[in-house]
Design an enzyme around this catalytic site. Sequence first.
Site, PDB file in Angstrom:
ATOM      1  N   LYS A   8       0.826  -1.219   0.000  1.00  0.00           N
ATOM      2  CA  LYS A   8       0.000   0.000   0.000  1.00  0.00           C
ATOM      3  C   LYS A   8       0.855   1.262   0.000  1.00  0.00           C
ATOM      4  O   LYS A   8       0.677   2.158  -0.816  1.00  0.00           O
ATOM      5  CB  LYS A   8      -0.944  -0.010   1.213  1.00  0.00           C
ATOM      6  N   THR A   9       1.766   1.342   0.973  1.00  0.00           N
ATOM      7  CA  THR A   9       2.570   2.555   1.110  1.00  0.00           C
ATOM      8  C   THR A   9       3.483   2.748  -0.096  1.00  0.00           C
ATOM      9  O   THR A   9       3.685   3.872  -0.567  1.00  0.00           O
ATOM     10  CB  THR A   9       3.392   2.501   2.412  1.00  0.00           C
ATOM     11  N   ASP A 189      -3.023   7.635   2.844  1.00  0.00           N
ATOM     12  CA  ASP A 189      -2.734   6.228   3.137  1.00  0.00           C
ATOM     13  C   ASP A 189      -3.729   5.698   4.171  1.00  0.00           C
ATOM     14  O   ASP A 189      -4.293   6.474   4.953  1.00  0.00           O
ATOM     15  CB  ASP A 189      -1.304   6.101   3.667  1.00  0.00           C
ATOM     16  N   GLU A 190      -3.943   4.381   4.192  1.00  0.00           N
ATOM     17  CA  GLU A 190      -4.819   3.714   5.172  1.00  0.00           C
ATOM     18  C   GLU A 190      -6.181   4.404   5.260  1.00  0.00           C
ATOM     19  O   GLU A 190      -6.686   4.690   6.348  1.00  0.00           O
ATOM     20  CB  GLU A 190      -4.143   3.693   6.556  1.00  0.00           C
ATOM     21  N   GLN A 220      -9.004  -4.700   6.407  1.00  0.00           N
ATOM     22  CA  GLN A 220      -8.131  -4.413   7.543  1.00  0.00           C
ATOM     23  C   GLN A 220      -8.623  -3.214   8.353  1.00  0.00           C
ATOM     24  O   GLN A 220      -7.843  -2.571   9.058  1.00  0.00           O
ATOM     25  CB  GLN A 220      -6.698  -4.175   7.058  1.00  0.00           C
ATOM     26  N   ARG A 523      -0.275 -11.362   9.010  1.00  0.00           N
ATOM     27  CA  ARG A 523       1.026 -10.870   9.473  1.00  0.00           C
ATOM     28  C   ARG A 523       2.115 -11.904   9.186  1.00  0.00           C
ATOM     29  O   ARG A 523       3.308 -11.585   9.229  1.00  0.00           O
ATOM     30  CB  ARG A 523       1.021 -10.581  10.983  1.00  0.00           C
TER      31      ARG A 523
END
Length: 569
Positions: A8-9, A189-190, A220, A523
């Site tokens: 994502k980042t 982001d997020e 998430q 994770r």
Amino acid sequence: MAGAGSGKTATLTGRLIHLLSSGITPSRIVAITFTNKAASEMKQRVASASSQSVDSVFIGTFHSFCSRLLRREATRLSRRPNFTIFDDSDKNRLLRRLLKEMGIPTKELSLSLASAFISRIKNNMPVPAGLIPKQTSRLENLFARYEAALIINNAFDFDDLISKVVFLFKSNPSLLAKYQNLFSYFLVDEYQDVNPVQYWLIKLLVGNSGRLNVVGDDSQAIYGFRGADVRTFLQFNKDFPSAETVILDQNYRSTKNIIEAASGLISKNKEQLAKQLWTEHATGEPIKVIEHADEDEEAVWLVNFLLSNPDSSSRTILYRTNAQSRPLEQALIEANIPYELFGGLHFYERKEIKDIVAALRLASNPADSVSLERLDKNLYRAPFRRLRDTLPNQATSLSPQDLVSYIVEAGEFVDLIRRRFDNADERLENINELINFAGKFSALSEFLEKISLFAGSDLSSSRVKSSAPSAVSLMTIHMAKGLEFDEVYIAGCSEGLLPHHRSLSSNPELEEERRLMYVAMTRARRKLTLSFYDLPSRFLSDIPSTYLSIESKDRFLDFDDEMRYITID
């Protein structure tokens, strides 16, 4: 729409670099992240990949961005540009003074409730569950006094940083137009984690320009308790009808088994945007599912498994609530395995636990003036005197478990915690864990000795050794968001823990718990182990059995076996 482990980042960073290389003036770009760490990493990536200077690009958090704007516009809110930003301790100190001036004792209106009320109002969130009608007018009066006091002090609190900017933009169209012209491109982001105030900030600034790029994953979205609303992400195309949706569905982190199992789990959620993760990685090992008799057996098994599989790779044990760390810490200490506890205090360092242990020590040794002083300082006057006068006699007639229960009741701990702390439920779970642990002892002296040994080990060995390469990480699933490990062990995959019992009556909350399980599973890079005791989590049944290797130790292999739900007296 970026699935777990899809970068994502990196994607958002790539977009920012593309804008710069396209000739966009750096000062017109705003990139929003949720943590200073993420902002720092983005700055480094952009600086190393772009030929242009990135000094004038804003890359930071919502709060830091709004703080800059408030410095410019402070006079519109009766402040000067050199205003102070009050943190939680400053806020509470001011509230305590105002409550005293209003003649309201904290036993009637707790500091934590007052603080939570103000924060939630400023963040456009529901008021705390502890608010009762007779307190409404007092809280509203307190809120007005608090806002006036902030002006007198030339200060904003942390919640003001975003909410006051949104207020200015909504009430001053010309000011909003000024900043819409100043900033042309927004990257967030997020995005699944934005709360209502953050949403309005973005929506107002972007306006009709369409120059907005967001990255996120509804699977998430796990911060509903902080005010984040997954519907903001799900309804993005309604807010911005011309938006183009790009699905990032390749996972670069985990094995195929882990990805397929996690995808099977999250597919049970109804409120989501469809996507199917895939990976070019190897199939990998099946996911282990282990059943245990109780939490202590679970902890011992996990520790023995770690000992029998020594590895320098990164390993973590994840759990739903902080109270679950007690048996895990205890087992690791007894096995002399170094560990590092992230995002929380060691079990016996938590205030409510230290208070109850002080009462236990006073019950065992009435001459313990240090424990007496701690109780005098931390308890209400009447409960303190009650415990001081009755504990020695109670210690001779009650079991350790009954004595802890007596201390909690006679000391009015439940009322005290609910009045003083906004995380009361979590602290009460810690107390219940101590009560359960006390049930394993018949003598108070034996119980206190065990506690002393564990508490001493917490302070002298585990922290010192935590920097060792082989140290095991312990953390809640919420703390693990954004991290990854070679091996992940999820403890307490039991009904009532994950999903948590407080979420069982609400479908949106239950779906957030399933997303929490999904985050925990994704994770893991190579190995994943799920363990449970008592009733298995319903989420275990959501995972396709093809990807599981179940070890039941002569118990029921079927998660849904009706015999699990029959209680025999």
